[in-house]
Design a protein around this motif. Structure first.
Motif, PDB file in Angstrom:
ATOM      1  N   ILE A 173       0.835  -1.207   0.000  1.00  0.00           N
ATOM      2  CA  ILE A 173       0.000   0.000   0.000  1.00  0.00           C
ATOM      3  C   ILE A 173       0.865   1.250   0.000  1.00  0.00           C
ATOM      4  O   ILE A 173       0.646   2.190  -0.785  1.00  0.00           O
ATOM      5  CB  ILE A 173      -0.935   0.013   1.225  1.00  0.00           C
ATOM      6  CG1 ILE A 173      -1.844  -1.224   1.234  1.00  0.00           C
ATOM      7  CG2 ILE A 173      -1.766   1.290   1.252  1.00  0.00           C
ATOM      8  CD1 ILE A 173      -2.816  -1.301   0.103  1.00  0.00           C
ATOM      9  N   SER A 174       1.865   1.275   0.885  1.00  0.00           N
ATOM     10  CA  SER A 174       2.678   2.488   1.034  1.00  0.00           C
ATOM     11  C   SER A 174       3.673   2.667  -0.106  1.00  0.00           C
ATOM     12  O   SER A 174       4.051   3.800  -0.434  1.00  0.00           O
ATOM     13  CB  SER A 174       3.440   2.443   2.365  1.00  0.00           C
ATOM     14  OG  SER A 174       4.465   1.454   2.331  1.00  0.00           O
ATOM     15  N   GLY A 175       4.145   1.555  -0.679  1.00  0.00           N
ATOM     16  CA  GLY A 175       5.159   1.629  -1.721  1.00  0.00           C
ATOM     17  C   GLY A 175       6.530   1.994  -1.210  1.00  0.00           C
ATOM     18  O   GLY A 175       7.420   2.344  -1.999  1.00  0.00           O
ATOM     19  N   LEU A 176       6.754   1.888   0.102  1.00  0.00           N
ATOM     20  CA  LEU A 176       8.015   2.316   0.704  1.00  0.00           C
ATOM     21  C   LEU A 176       8.951   1.139   0.920  1.00  0.00           C
ATOM     22  O   LEU A 176       8.503   0.013   1.176  1.00  0.00           O
ATOM     23  CB  LEU A 176       7.742   3.002   2.040  1.00  0.00           C
ATOM     24  CG  LEU A 176       6.934   4.306   1.961  1.00  0.00           C
ATOM     25  CD1 LEU A 176       6.534   4.772   3.354  1.00  0.00           C
ATOM     26  CD2 LEU A 176       7.754   5.382   1.251  1.00  0.00           C
ATOM     27  N   PRO A 177      10.261   1.379   0.838  1.00  0.00           N
ATOM     28  CA  PRO A 177      11.219   0.303   1.084  1.00  0.00           C
ATOM     29  C   PRO A 177      11.325   0.004   2.575  1.00  0.00           C
ATOM     30  O   PRO A 177      10.998   0.842   3.430  1.00  0.00           O
ATOM     31  CB  PRO A 177      12.533   0.878   0.552  1.00  0.00           C
ATOM     32  CG  PRO A 177      12.379   2.362   0.735  1.00  0.00           C
ATOM     33  CD  PRO A 177      10.930   2.662   0.486  1.00  0.00           C
ATOM     34  N   LEU A 178      11.794  -1.206   2.887  1.00  0.00           N
ATOM     35  CA  LEU A 178      12.044  -1.539   4.281  1.00  0.00           C
ATOM     36  C   LEU A 178      13.223  -0.729   4.796  1.00  0.00           C
ATOM     37  O   LEU A 178      14.188  -0.469   4.054  1.00  0.00           O
ATOM     38  CB  LEU A 178      12.370  -3.025   4.422  1.00  0.00           C
ATOM     39  CG  LEU A 178      11.204  -4.014   4.339  1.00  0.00           C
ATOM     40  CD1 LEU A 178      11.743  -5.436   4.430  1.00  0.00           C
ATOM     41  CD2 LEU A 178      10.211  -3.768   5.444  1.00  0.00           C
ATOM     42  N   PRO A 179      13.161  -0.318   6.056  1.00  0.00           N
ATOM     43  CA  PRO A 179      14.330   0.373   6.621  1.00  0.00           C
ATOM     44  C   PRO A 179      15.517  -0.579   6.716  1.00  0.00           C
ATOM     45  O   PRO A 179      15.354  -1.810   6.759  1.00  0.00           O
ATOM     46  CB  PRO A 179      13.844   0.815   8.006  1.00  0.00           C
ATOM     47  CG  PRO A 179      12.679  -0.064   8.323  1.00  0.00           C
ATOM     48  CD  PRO A 179      12.048  -0.407   7.011  1.00  0.00           C
ATOM     49  N   ASP A 180      16.705  -0.018   6.752  1.00  0.00           N
ATOM     50  CA  ASP A 180      17.921  -0.820   6.832  1.00  0.00           C
ATOM     51  C   ASP A 180      17.903  -1.698   8.085  1.00  0.00           C
ATOM     52  O   ASP A 180      17.475  -1.270   9.158  1.00  0.00           O
ATOM     53  CB  ASP A 180      19.151   0.084   6.866  1.00  0.00           C
ATOM     54  CG  ASP A 180      19.366   0.820   5.550  1.00  0.00           C
ATOM     55  OD1 ASP A 180      18.806   0.365   4.529  1.00  0.00           O
ATOM     56  OD2 ASP A 180      20.070   1.849   5.561  1.00  0.00           O
TER      57      ASP A 180
END
Length: 718
Positions: free
Chosen positions: A686-693
């Motif tokens: 939904i967000s289209g955001l990458p996972l944080p490191d």
């Protein structure tokens, strides 16, 4: 007739006074009565060397039997029975039944019928311990308290304890159906064998009553709130009467869930309209019949006009009209109506959380004196975390009865270790501000805020036919914690956990501290891996097993997950502020201001009240998306830590129970990981955001998680 009564009392006493079983399978719950430690046993023997306890009534017989059983288990031998004071004697009873207690002139007027005192005293030059009450049931509660002192290794020198319940009705709600299925039950089939009743009264029923009496529970609703009208027919009333006979010596009254349409279904009427004279007469006649069969019947629990159940609104009448009709029928017999406020409209609402408040607040003051409105702890449905229900504090002229869920419908069923004491405590300590600062939910429930004459607390039971009663050993702690908090809502969930661990497992201080610490963080961990930051209702459809944040469609929007999280590419959360549904306005102004402002809302309820962008900066400094990933992962890590901790305790308790808990913790870790991975996969889509490191991606595709089906998950509604 007198001889028959004495025979019954003798049979009860002999049934109760049996040596403790040796198998550590969890059946004995917290009433194991294993030998006291060397540091205490000599002191306990000196102060419990004799027992002075009458057995002239069934409750007196139960009290004497429990003390004999407990003291034998704890001290190695049963204390001799005596009729006179002696050094170290334990004297239990009421002034009217015990001349020794009467001689002391104790002040018991403020204890009521269920309260008691435990006091060190001197009679005829002998140091004794007195357990005194106004009525037999209070003496039984006092006996259990005294045994709890010994079980938990406390000193019994110079005792001066006074206890009385702060809540009048302390009730279990069994969601048991007449066919043996338990809705939202995860401990096997119903413990009520309706087919064999009334002729076969399983000894387990007596142990059920003992366990409830030990924590002060004084009522049980035998059948599901989604009621079958057959339970009110003569056949089933006779069966319920048999259970009432077993429970009566332990102060546990029987209640029944009544189906509102019973006058039609079993009465042959054409309507169930609560203002119809024939319907009112039918209920009065039915109440008379019930009390002829069960003289101390407690009353009715009613679910009406909710989730398809019939109710007064079917006839254009109000909840007060329906409740008052039943209250009128019960009033001559001293019965109570517990009318549930778990309602929501047949039409799709703008916010389901508002429905109960909207329907019930306008009826404040219209209910009869023997009606309690039973309100869930939160406005949705027993979620891992909810803000307190806005009805608490909003109906000063109507007694509100708390409804907690002991069975973990939304919290991993029986296989997840989730201690609910902190949840109960969190809700009870919440400040409603209904009459200014300090107007806690606990003060609403116990009647001290609004001066309610009748008060109550209900817990949806997690009990089933499994040998260990609740499906897992640690779920016994939730039954225990509910009972202790129903007796006194001010108690600490940590102190309750410490009691339970010492009585259930072992009394070694290091062991107790380790297990209690593990328990106290378990609920927060479940919130983390299921519904962090105020997310809610994200479970699989109907069975509520496992993650289902993608659930949509079907007959009602408010039966879906997407209705509650409202995630889009722009953000996530349910806007309940003035710019959204304005559900926040149902709280008192100070609470509404706190919840409605992004600067002051507790982060635990952030997404419950606000729709915020994915890059919203949380208190940790992390953007919301990263904070969600962090919390999902943190929840899994905590469960992994519980597994390691428990594995390190091998040998500290019996192998049988250790092995089952270890196996269940392995299931919990696997399912917590599933929750974490499926939820992250969905919300990332939904967000289209990458996972944080530093955070591992889900090992499977979103489509895989969405494809999983569980048509036979236990406890589903039907």
């Amino acid at each position: 007739m007198l001889g028959v009564m004495w025979l019954a009392i003798a049979c009860l006493a002999s049934t109760l006074y049996m040596p403790a079983a040796s198998a550590e399978d969890g059946y004995e719950l917290w009433l194991r009565y294993r030998p006291a430690g060397d540091a205490h046993v000599d002191a306990y023997r000196m102060r419990a060397s004799r027992l002075v306890a009458a057995a002239a009534t069934p409750t007196q017989a139960a009290t004497r039997a429990e003390l004999l059983r407990g003291l034998e288990g704890l001290l190695g031998a049963p204390p001799p029975l005596s009729e006179a004071a002696a050094e170290g004697a334990v004297i239990v009873g009421t002034p009217s039944a015990s001349p020794l207690i009467a001689r002391l002139g104790l002040e018991t007027g403020d204890l009521g019928r269920e309260g008691y005192l435990i006091r060190s005293a001197v009679i005829d030059g002998h140091a004794v311990t007195v357990i005194a009450a106004n009525e037999d049931i209070g003496a039984l509660y006092g006996a259990f308290h005294f045994l709890r002192l010994l079980q938990t290794g406390q000193s019994i020198e110079r005792l001066d304890l006074r206890e009385a319940p702060r809540v009048k009705l302390r009730v279990l709600n069994h969601w048991d159906n007449l066919d043996g299925h338990v809705e939202r039950g995860y401990a096997g089939a119903s413990i009520w064998d309706w087919h064999k009743l009334p002729d076969w009264r399983d000894p387990r029923y007596t142990d059920y009553a003992r366990a409830n009496a030990s924590i002060g529970i004084n009522g049980t609703v035998l059948n599901n709130v989604n009621a079958d009208a057959l339970v009110l027919t003569p056949m089933y009333l006779e069966k319920a009467a048999a259970l009432a006979d077993v429970f009566r010596p332990f102060g546990v009254r029987v209640y029944l869930s009544a189906r509102f349409s019973a006058p039609i279904e079993i009465g042959g009427l054409e309507t169930a309209d609560p203002l119809d004279p024939q319907v009112r007469r039918w209920w009065r006649d039915k109440a008379d019949e019930i009390y002829r069969t069960i003289p101390d019947f407690g009353g009715f629990l009613v679910k009406a006009n909710s989730e398809g159940q019939p109710g007064p609104q079917d006839y254009g009448r109000s909840h007060a009209d329906g409740a008052n009709m039943l209250a009128e029928a019960l009033a001559p017999h001293g019965g109570t109506v517990m009318w549930r406020a778990f309602v929501y409209s047949d039409e799709e609402p703008d916010d389901r959380a508002k429905q109960a408040y909207n329907e019930f607040v306008p009826l404040d003051g219209e209910f009869r004196d023997n009606v309690l409105v039973q309100v869930k702890n939160g406005a949705i449905d027993f979620q891992p975390r909810e803000p307190f229900h806005p009805l608490f504090g909003a109906m000063p002229d109507t007694p509100l009865m708390m409804e907690f869920q002991i069975t973990k419908e939304y919290l991993g069923f029986a296989t997840h270790l989730v201690y609910l004491g902190p949840m109960y405590e969190e809700v009870l300590a919440a400040d409603t501000y209904a009459a200014g600062e300090g107007s806690t939910v606990a003060k609403v429930v116990d009647g001290s805020l609004h001066g309610y004459a009748v008060t109550g607390m209900a817990g949806v039971a997690n009990i089933g036919a499994d040998r260990n009663w609740s499906g897992s050993h640690f779920d016994q702690a939730n039954w225990y914690a509910y009972g202790r908090l129903a007796w006194d809502p001010r108690l600490s969930s940590r102190s309750i956990a410490e009691e339970w661990v010492r009585m259930t497992f072992a009394g070694d201080d290091a062991f107790v501290a380790t297990v209690v610490d593990m328990m106290m963080g378990s609920r927060e961990a479940a919130v983390d891996y299921m519904t962090p930051l105020g997310l809610h209702h994200l479970m699989g459809r109907d069975h509520h097993y496992g993650p289902g944040p993608w659930v949509e469609g079907g007959p009602r929007a408010d039966w879906t997950s997407v209705y509650y999280h409202r995630a889009t590419r722009a953000g996530i959360g349910f806007d309940r502020t003035a710019s959204g549904s304005n559900a926040v306005a149902q709280y008192a102004p100070p609470v509404a201001r706190e919840f409605g402002d992004l600067e002051t809302v507790p982060e635990a309820f952030l997404l419950w009240f606000h729709h915020v962008p994915w890059d919203y900066r949380t208190q940790s400094g992390r953007p919301l998306w990263e904070e969600l990933v962090h919390r999902y992962t943190r929840g899994v890590d905590y469960v992994r830590g519980m597994r390691e901790t428990w594995n390190g305790l091998e040998g500290d308790i019996d192998a049988e129970r250790h092995a089952q808990v270890a196996a269940f913790l392995a299931i919990q870790e696997k399912e917590a990981q599933w929750w974490r991975d499926a939820s992250i996969a969905y919300f990332q889509s939904i967000s289209g955001l990458p996972l944080p490191d530093g955070y591992a991606p889900p090992p499977r595709s979103l489509q895989y998680y969405q494809s999983l089906e569980f048509p036979h998950a236990p406890g589903s509604g039907r």
